[in-house]
Design a protein around this motif. Structure first.
Motif, PDB file in Angstrom:
ATOM      1  N   ASP A   3      31.380  41.760  51.995  1.00 40.84           N
ATOM      2  CA  ASP A   3      31.785  41.353  51.289  1.00 40.84           C
ATOM      3  C   ASP A   3      31.440  39.701  50.308  1.00 40.84           C
ATOM      4  O   ASP A   3      32.026  38.869  51.260  1.00 40.84           O
ATOM      5  CB  ASP A   3      33.290  40.864  50.965  1.00 40.84           C
ATOM      6  CG  ASP A   3      34.437  41.257  49.778  1.00 40.84           C
ATOM      7  OD1 ASP A   3      33.270  40.789  48.730  1.00 40.84           O
ATOM      8  OD2 ASP A   3      34.756  41.435  49.500  1.00 40.84           O
ATOM      9  N   ARG A   6      34.023  34.627  46.911  1.00 42.83           N
ATOM     10  CA  ARG A   6      35.017  34.379  47.349  1.00 42.83           C
ATOM     11  C   ARG A   6      36.654  34.794  47.493  1.00 42.83           C
ATOM     12  O   ARG A   6      37.046  35.140  46.293  1.00 42.83           O
ATOM     13  CB  ARG A   6      34.903  32.663  46.795  1.00 42.83           C
ATOM     14  CG  ARG A   6      34.023  32.354  47.084  1.00 42.83           C
ATOM     15  CD  ARG A   6      33.365  31.756  48.027  1.00 42.83           C
ATOM     16  NE  ARG A   6      33.352  30.352  48.797  1.00 42.83           N
ATOM     17  CZ  ARG A   6      34.065  29.705  49.661  1.00 42.83           C
ATOM     18  NH1 ARG A   6      32.988  30.167  50.816  1.00 42.83           N
ATOM     19  NH2 ARG A   6      34.443  29.006  50.013  1.00 42.83           N
ATOM     20  N   THR A   7      37.082  34.502  48.797  1.00 41.10           N
ATOM     21  CA  THR A   7      38.627  35.243  48.716  1.00 41.10           C
ATOM     22  C   THR A   7      39.309  34.292  47.642  1.00 41.10           C
ATOM     23  O   THR A   7      39.455  32.999  47.455  1.00 41.10           O
ATOM     24  CB  THR A   7      39.046  34.667  49.911  1.00 41.10           C
ATOM     25  OG1 THR A   7      38.345  35.452  50.197  1.00 41.10           O
ATOM     26  CG2 THR A   7      40.443  35.387  49.521  1.00 41.10           C
ATOM     27  N   PRO A   8      40.609  34.773  46.436  1.00 44.44           N
ATOM     28  CA  PRO A   8      40.826  33.489  45.402  1.00 44.44           C
ATOM     29  C   PRO A   8      42.098  32.890  46.217  1.00 44.44           C
ATOM     30  O   PRO A   8      42.924  33.733  47.488  1.00 44.44           O
ATOM     31  CB  PRO A   8      41.899  35.214  45.385  1.00 44.44           C
ATOM     32  CG  PRO A   8      41.208  36.324  44.992  1.00 44.44           C
ATOM     33  CD  PRO A   8      40.784  35.930  46.522  1.00 44.44           C
ATOM     34  N   ASP A 148      48.583  41.528  51.610  1.00 51.14           N
ATOM     35  CA  ASP A 148      47.963  40.221  51.534  1.00 51.14           C
ATOM     36  C   ASP A 148      48.854  38.921  51.801  1.00 51.14           C
ATOM     37  O   ASP A 148      50.173  39.545  52.794  1.00 51.14           O
ATOM     38  CB  ASP A 148      49.149  40.301  49.639  1.00 51.14           C
ATOM     39  CG  ASP A 148      49.139  39.335  48.501  1.00 51.14           C
ATOM     40  OD1 ASP A 148      48.739  37.682  49.054  1.00 51.14           O
ATOM     41  OD2 ASP A 148      48.830  39.061  48.085  1.00 51.14           O
ATOM     42  N   GLU A 227      41.381  29.873  51.339  1.00 52.39           N
ATOM     43  CA  GLU A 227      42.299  30.694  49.993  1.00 52.39           C
ATOM     44  C   GLU A 227      43.609  30.201  49.846  1.00 52.39           C
ATOM     45  O   GLU A 227      45.251  30.927  49.338  1.00 52.39           O
ATOM     46  CB  GLU A 227      43.471  31.539  51.328  1.00 52.39           C
ATOM     47  CG  GLU A 227      42.547  33.012  52.058  1.00 52.39           C
ATOM     48  CD  GLU A 227      42.760  33.462  53.504  1.00 52.39           C
ATOM     49  OE1 GLU A 227      43.560  34.639  52.876  1.00 52.39           O
ATOM     50  OE2 GLU A 227      42.569  33.357  54.053  1.00 52.39           O
ATOM     51  N   THR A 333      35.691  42.228  54.035  1.00 53.15           N
ATOM     52  CA  THR A 333      37.490  41.991  52.961  1.00 53.15           C
ATOM     53  C   THR A 333      38.004  43.138  52.350  1.00 53.15           C
ATOM     54  O   THR A 333      37.415  43.622  51.523  1.00 53.15           O
ATOM     55  CB  THR A 333      37.785  40.269  52.214  1.00 53.15           C
ATOM     56  OG1 THR A 333      36.653  40.938  50.789  1.00 53.15           O
ATOM     57  CG2 THR A 333      36.721  39.165  53.326  1.00 53.15           C
ATOM     58  N   THR A 337      43.481  42.559  48.067  1.00 50.09           N
ATOM     59  CA  THR A 337      43.589  41.370  48.856  1.00 50.09           C
ATOM     60  C   THR A 337      42.926  40.212  48.847  1.00 50.09           C
ATOM     61  O   THR A 337      43.907  38.883  49.680  1.00 50.09           O
ATOM     62  CB  THR A 337      45.044  41.734  49.748  1.00 50.09           C
ATOM     63  OG1 THR A 337      44.063  42.282  50.811  1.00 50.09           O
ATOM     64  CG2 THR A 337      45.707  43.125  49.411  1.00 50.09           C
ATOM     65  N   GLY A 338      41.915  40.487  49.432  1.00 53.13           N
ATOM     66  CA  GLY A 338      40.724  39.550  50.299  1.00 53.13           C
ATOM     67  C   GLY A 338      40.841  38.971  51.441  1.00 53.13           C
ATOM     68  O   GLY A 338      40.384  38.777  52.025  1.00 53.13           O
TER      69      GLY A 338
END
Length: 483
Positions: A3, A6-8, A148, A227, A333, A337-338
């Motif tokens: 993946d 980028r993680t939010p 999360d 994050e 990921t 939820t990332g």
């Protein structure tokens, strides 16, 4: 497939701070680390913790400065990689990974220790093997960290929050009763605890090693750089907040514990030999019921520390795998939820295996806690030193417009780290004589990887530069990462 998204960024300041506080485990630290200081320097315990806070602040400066410019799931891995170069970044990151895995293992064992103590205090059966609780805790932290990240942060805040409130209540009662002359055994409010009590400077500084252990893991929130909302503002604030808030708490609570036991010879002896100082004081100053409350909060603090260690370890594994070190599956990921779910379960499984090995060889949970904690601290000293060198190089380069006179701070921090490492590595009895060699072997393995795999170093450098640019770091500040 890896993946690449980028993680939010969704965590707020207090949620990032919760990860660092959870890693340090204030309730756990306050219950275990004061006795060693009292045995070494008598009633000068709060003075030692005050000096320990200054030493940690010198070390924390490097993280505070660098996270104003660089934010990444790899923490030291990226901070050193972007300032010194990819080889140094990998070396520091690999050392920090050893820390997080060791901390996860030791806090799983600590969870078992306090579960045993709680069951015993409640009059329930506590004769089962300690590994059962440790394995259940490993599954629990892995499940929570697979969800999360906000759930992890809020769980940490709730668990440590209850413990801190209990500590503050006990502290207030001790201070009040000693000040009003109603304390057990006529113990008094005695500010001389902030004096050296005949101890030389060398003895006081040597005792700060015990205090330093209470802050190990303060940098954990740096692994949430991808994050967290507005990370260049919130991560440095979370770092500074975690050190200062716990520092104030440690000094005040250690003062309360010292005068709670008494500053005379009998009180110092009782404090230094206590295996559960907070529970003992709770029973003396409030009642048996509050001792049970404190024991429960120590249990939740141990679990919270395991939860933080799992989150930080998983993000380090994820960052390394994303840049080409390790199976690609570890860089996956959760699309919703990332969270780095595969890395989370793998690190949890590694810690569970290490605990199982200790159980198989007949080691007690208490020994497992202290042994792995020692190895983890030795590794983290190396990682902290690499970050300190990183901020020195960054300052000299002029890229961050950091004033040159500030160089004295990271230099002093590295000197303090070297002092702590020396004290932790010499004059110890077996098996503690083996642990420096174990930590050195782990760190040297990381060095060997980048020395004998130049293609990996180049790939890491390129990926770091790309990732930092994607996060908004100016290209001029990522040049070192590609070197």
């Amino acid at each position: 497939m890896v993946d690449q998204a980028r993680t939010p960024r969704k965590l707020r300041l207090w949620e990032a701070l919760a990860l660092s506080v959870g890693m340090m485990g204030p309730t756990l630290a306050m219950g275990l680390n004061g006795a060693g200081v009292a045995a070494a320097v008598g009633p000068a315990v709060p003075l030692v913790f005050l000096l320990g806070l200054l030493g940690v602040a010198l070390v924390g400066y490097g993280f505070w400065r660098l996270t104003q410019h660089f934010n990444h799931a790899g923490s030291v891995y990226a901070l050193a990689g972007a300032t010194i170069g990819p080889r140094a970044g990998f070396f520091g990151g690999f050392a920090l990974l050893g820390t997080y895995l060791a901390f996860l293992t030791c806090t799983l064992a600590a969870t078992s220790v306090f579960m045993h103590v709680l069951l015993q205090a409640l009059g329930l059966d506590s004769t089962g093997p300690w590994i059962t609780v440790a394995l259940a805790a490993a599954v629990g932290v892995s499940i929570l960290n697979s969800r999360d990240t906000r759930l992890t942060a809020r769980t940490l805040l709730a668990m440590e929050g209850v413990g801190i409130v209990a500590l503050l209540v006990l502290t207030a009662v001790i201070l009040g009763r000693t000040a009003t002359g109603t304390a057990p055994l006529h113990r008094t409010f005695d500010l001389s605890a902030f004096a050296p009590h005949g101890n030389g400077f060398g003895a006081i500084m040597a005792a700060t090693v015990f205090a330093f252990l209470s802050w190990a893991g303060f940098e954990a929130c740096a692994s949430l750089g991808e994050e967290t909302d507005n990370p260049r503002r919130n991560i440095p604030r979370a770092l500074a907040g975690s050190v200062l808030l716990t520092g104030i708490l440690y000094v005040v609570v250690m003062f309360a514990q010292t005068i709670g036991f008494g500053t005379d010879g009998a009180g110092v002896k009782a404090f230094g030999s206590s295996q559960s100082a907070l529970s003992t004081l709770s029973e003396q100053y409030i009642g048996t019921w509050f001792g049970l409350v404190v024991t429960f909060t120590a249990l939740t603090s141990a679990f919270a520390a395991a939860l933080s260690s799992s989150a930080a370890a998983a993000r380090m594994v994820y960052a390394l795998a994303r840049d080409g070190f390790g199976p690609k599956a570890l860089a996956r990921t959760d699309p919703r939820t990332g969270a780095p779910t595969t890395a989370t379960w793998v690190t949890g499984a590694v810690a569970a295996v290490l605990c199982s090995v200790m159980q198989a060889f007949g080691s007690a949970a208490f020994d497992t806690y202290y042994w792995y904690a020692t190895v983890g601290v030795l590794c983290v000293l190396v990682a902290y030193a690499v970050a300190g060198v990183g901020v020195i190089v960054f300052t000299l380069s002029g890229r961050g417009r950091v004033r040159r006179w500030e160089l004295v701070i990271p230099v002093a921090g590295i000197c303090y780290l070297a002092f702590v490492f020396l004290k932790q590595s010499t004059g110890q009895a077996a098996p503690y004589t083996y642990f420096p060699w174990i930590a050195a072997a782990w760190c040297l393995a990381g060095a060997a990887v980048v020395l004998f795999a130049p293609d990996l170093a180049r790939r890491i450098g390129g990926r770091l530069a790309e990732e930092l640019r994607a996060s908004g770091t100016p290209a001029a500040e990522t040049a070192a990462a590609a070197s």
